[in-house]
Motif scaffolding. Structure first.
Motif, PDB file in Angstrom:
ATOM      1  N   TYR A  13     -55.545  23.297 -10.769  1.00  0.00           N
ATOM      2  CA  TYR A  13     -56.957  22.975 -10.900  1.00  0.00           C
ATOM      3  C   TYR A  13     -57.117  21.523 -11.340  1.00  0.00           C
ATOM      4  O   TYR A  13     -56.212  20.923 -11.912  1.00  0.00           O
ATOM      5  N   CYS A  59     -53.865  23.622 -21.505  1.00  0.00           N
ATOM      6  CA  CYS A  59     -53.386  22.496 -20.678  1.00  0.00           C
ATOM      7  C   CYS A  59     -54.520  21.555 -20.288  1.00  0.00           C
ATOM      8  O   CYS A  59     -54.470  20.925 -19.231  1.00  0.00           O
ATOM      9  N   CYS A  77     -55.154  30.130 -13.258  1.00  0.00           N
ATOM     10  CA  CYS A  77     -55.747  31.429 -13.593  1.00  0.00           C
ATOM     11  C   CYS A  77     -57.232  31.500 -13.240  1.00  0.00           C
ATOM     12  O   CYS A  77     -57.811  32.570 -13.215  1.00  0.00           O
ATOM     13  N   ASP A  78     -57.873  30.347 -13.040  1.00  0.00           N
ATOM     14  CA  ASP A  78     -59.270  30.295 -12.586  1.00  0.00           C
ATOM     15  C   ASP A  78     -60.315  30.657 -13.633  1.00  0.00           C
ATOM     16  O   ASP A  78     -61.481  30.807 -13.307  1.00  0.00           O
ATOM     17  N   VAL A  79     -59.938  30.812 -14.905  1.00  0.00           N
ATOM     18  CA  VAL A  79     -60.983  31.179 -15.868  1.00  0.00           C
ATOM     19  C   VAL A  79     -61.848  29.981 -16.278  1.00  0.00           C
ATOM     20  O   VAL A  79     -62.985  30.141 -16.704  1.00  0.00           O
ATOM     21  N   CYS A  80     -61.325  28.771 -16.171  1.00  0.00           N
ATOM     22  CA  CYS A  80     -62.103  27.601 -16.610  1.00  0.00           C
ATOM     23  C   CYS A  80     -63.216  27.236 -15.638  1.00  0.00           C
ATOM     24  O   CYS A  80     -64.302  26.819 -16.046  1.00  0.00           O
ATOM     25  N   CYS A  84     -50.906  23.931 -15.862  1.00  0.00           N
ATOM     26  CA  CYS A  84     -51.921  24.868 -15.356  1.00  0.00           C
ATOM     27  C   CYS A  84     -51.275  25.987 -14.545  1.00  0.00           C
ATOM     28  O   CYS A  84     -50.424  25.744 -13.699  1.00  0.00           O
ATOM     29  N   ILE A  85     -51.699  27.234 -14.842  1.00  0.00           N
ATOM     30  CA  ILE A  85     -51.151  28.387 -14.133  1.00  0.00           C
ATOM     31  C   ILE A  85     -52.143  28.963 -13.107  1.00  0.00           C
ATOM     32  O   ILE A  85     -52.003  30.105 -12.655  1.00  0.00           O
ATOM     33  N   CYS A  93     -59.014  28.246 -21.739  1.00  0.00           N
ATOM     34  CA  CYS A  93     -57.710  28.071 -21.082  1.00  0.00           C
ATOM     35  C   CYS A  93     -56.596  28.768 -21.873  1.00  0.00           C
ATOM     36  O   CYS A  93     -56.377  28.460 -23.038  1.00  0.00           O
TER      37      CYS A  93
END
Ligand code: SF4
Ligand code: SF4
Length: 82
Positions: free
Chosen positions: A30, A57, A11-14, A8-9, A53
């Motif tokens: 996350y 991941c 990125c907060d989109v999920c 996980c990077i 994602c």
């Protein structure tokens, strides 16, 4: 339940895509609350977090195997219908 791996990077989109508010920011990456993740059963045909994602991941969590019916029962419970 699905799970988020250490790839996980952050990125907060999920997080905003989850219909069950099962995703939150953990200490380093996350995380998914297995008590809230229905693999999107009851809401969508496909897990929404997996769809967005960018680094793929979010696999199935081998420590929380569930049948589709169990996931649906969880959905009913979470949404106050059971
Ligand atoms: Fe939320 Fe669906 Fe992802 Fe589970 S599979 S964490 S319910 S978006
Ligand atoms: Fe991490 Fe993937 Fe969620 Fe981005 S979409 S925060 S990379 S799990």
């Amino acid at each position: 339940s699905l799970m988020i791996t250490d790839e996980c990077i952050n990125c907060d989109v999920c997080e905003p895509e989850c219909p069950n508010n099962a995703i939150s920011q953990g200490e380093e990456i996350y995380q998914i609350d297995p008590n809230l993740c229905t693999q999107c059963v009851g809401h969508y045909d496909e897990p929404q977090c997996q769809q967005v994602c960018p680094v793929d991941c979010i696999p199935l969590d081998p420590s929380h195997p569930e049948t589709k019916d169990e996931l649906y029962q969880k959905y009913l419970k979470i949404s106050g219908q059971a």
